[in-house]
Design an enzyme around this catalytic site. Structure first.
Site, mmCIF file in Angstrom:
data_model
loop_
_atom_site.group_PDB
_atom_site.id
_atom_site.type_symbol
_atom_site.label_atom_id
_atom_site.label_comp_id
_atom_site.label_asym_id
_atom_site.label_seq_id
_atom_site.Cartn_x
_atom_site.Cartn_y
_atom_site.Cartn_z
ATOM 1 N N GLY A 176 0.812 -1.207 0.000
ATOM 2 C CA GLY A 176 0.000 0.000 0.000
ATOM 3 C C GLY A 176 0.843 1.254 0.000
ATOM 4 O O GLY A 176 2.067 1.227 -0.100
ATOM 5 N N CYS A 177 0.162 2.381 0.128
ATOM 6 C CA CYS A 177 0.825 3.675 -0.038
ATOM 7 C C CYS A 177 1.651 4.058 1.183
ATOM 8 O O CYS A 177 2.829 4.416 1.063
ATOM 9 C CB CYS A 177 -0.209 4.740 -0.351
ATOM 10 S SG CYS A 177 -1.675 4.713 0.713
ATOM 11 N N TYR A 178 1.068 3.989 2.377
ATOM 12 C CA TYR A 178 1.830 4.323 3.576
ATOM 13 C C TYR A 178 3.018 3.388 3.749
ATOM 14 O O TYR A 178 4.112 3.806 4.122
ATOM 15 C CB TYR A 178 0.943 4.213 4.810
ATOM 16 C CG TYR A 178 0.099 5.424 5.130
ATOM 17 C CD1 TYR A 178 0.656 6.700 5.203
ATOM 18 C CD2 TYR A 178 -1.265 5.278 5.397
ATOM 19 C CE1 TYR A 178 -0.125 7.798 5.522
ATOM 20 C CE2 TYR A 178 -2.051 6.375 5.721
ATOM 21 C CZ TYR A 178 -1.479 7.640 5.774
ATOM 22 O OH TYR A 178 -2.247 8.728 6.098
#
Length: 341
Positions: free
Chosen positions: A149-151
């Site tokens: 994911g992004c985080y």
């Protein structure tokens, strides 16, 4: 040419994924699925696709997907992907899962952080974490990719060079991260309702955000050879920022010995020299620099004896759909950068 399926086509990530695949010379979207009863057309759900693709969504059917596609991108909510992944894999479909269902290797840890049991532990054992900058060699032969994911991508890329060289203490690492509202998905929620989040900055998931064990697990793997198996512990605090897209993380770590900014910048340049989508920059990066691209921008500073790493990327691209296409490229023998520049 590889026929592909988009399973769960209604969200922002699916839209970005379709846009990337439409310009990919080696991919053809053959089927898209949606849980909506009226089986809407893709260009009705995503008007920006009008005139670009003529495809109506279908209810999910594993046989239909297997008959139509060799690779399936799952853009489903957490918990939904593991319900369909075994069906697809048993029919010979390779899966790139954009949810968090296959990112944690221990089903007990998954159950603790996601509040429900994992129903496909054998898939957990076989899944490859799909961050090409760190696991490039393991991705091509895999039949199941746990797309990061992004985080997590922002945080892991920011810390990997330091952890792999055992340059920092492995506890007390602070990750202060801020994300645009699209990171919360397309489904309406009170916290992302315009009057609630506009002109407001707020922290959430303090001390209990689900990405914490994922970041610690992957960094532990990165530093296993140099750290003697010592676990990595982070304090991860995400914040919601009233902008459409983008993530910026400021990471604080305690060095084990004397360090200089020059040496750390050289370390990062060397570590990522073969990674086309990581840019080690001298300036202080901002989210607009990486917006609408598959780049992660990084820089390093030394402040009062501590190391600061500042990293940013587009949460919908390098943090989701873009890295999924990177993984697809590696799995199918294309240049890693295909359709991403």
């Amino acid at each position: 040419m590889t026929d592909v399926a988009i399973v769960g086509a209604s969200g922002y990530t699916a839209r970005e994924l379709v846009q990337l695949l439409l310009r990919h010379p080696g991919a053809r979207i053959r089927v898209a699925t949606s849980r909506q009863d009226d089986a809407p057309r893709l260009d009705a759900m995503h008007p920006s696709l009008a005139g670009r693709i003529d495809l109506a969504c279908r209810p999910f059917d594993a046989d239909l997907v297997a008959e139509s596609a060799r690779v399936a991108f799952l853009a489903l909510p957490h918990g939904a992907s593991m319900a369909v992944t075994p069906e697809l894999r048993s029919r010979g479909v390779r899966v790139i899962d954009l949810s968090a269902d296959y990112r944690l290797s221990d089903p007990k840890v998954y159950a603790d952080w996601y509040d429900h049991p994992h129903t496909d532990p054998s898939g957990l054992d076989e899944a490859v974490y799909g961050l090409p900058e760190l696991f490039r060699e393991a991705i091509p032969p895999s039949g199941l990719i746990a797309n990061p994911g992004c985080y997590t991508s922002t945080s892991i890329l920011a810390l990997a060079p330091l952890v792999s060289r055992d340059l920092i203490g492995r506890s007390g690492i602070i990750i202060d991260a801020k994300s645009g509202v699209s990171g919360a998905g397309r489904s309406p929620k009170l916290t992302t309702h315009y009057p609630e989040c506009n002109e407001s900055l707020s922290a959430y998931g303090v001390g209990r955000h689900r990405h914490t064990p994922e970041i610690e697990q992957v960094l532990g793997e990165v530093g296993r050879e140099t750290g003697g198996g010592a676990p990595v512990e982070v304090i991860f605090t995400p914040h919601l920022v009233p902008m459409d897209r983008g993530i910026l993380a400021t990471v604080y770590a305690e060095p084990k010995g004397p360090v200089t900014e020059h040496d750390l910048m050289e370390l990062y340049r060397e570590f990522y020299k073969a990674c086309p989508f990581v840019r080690v920059v001298g300036r202080l990066p901002s989210t607009k620099d990486s917006a609408y691209s598959n780049f992660c921008d990084l820089t390093v500073r030394v402040v009062r004896g501590r190391i600061l790493v500042i990293a940013c990327l587009d949460n919908l691209l390098k943090g989701a759909a873009g890295v999924a296409v990177q993984n697809f490229n590696l799995m199918t023998g294309h240049e890693e950068t295909t359709a991403l520049f």
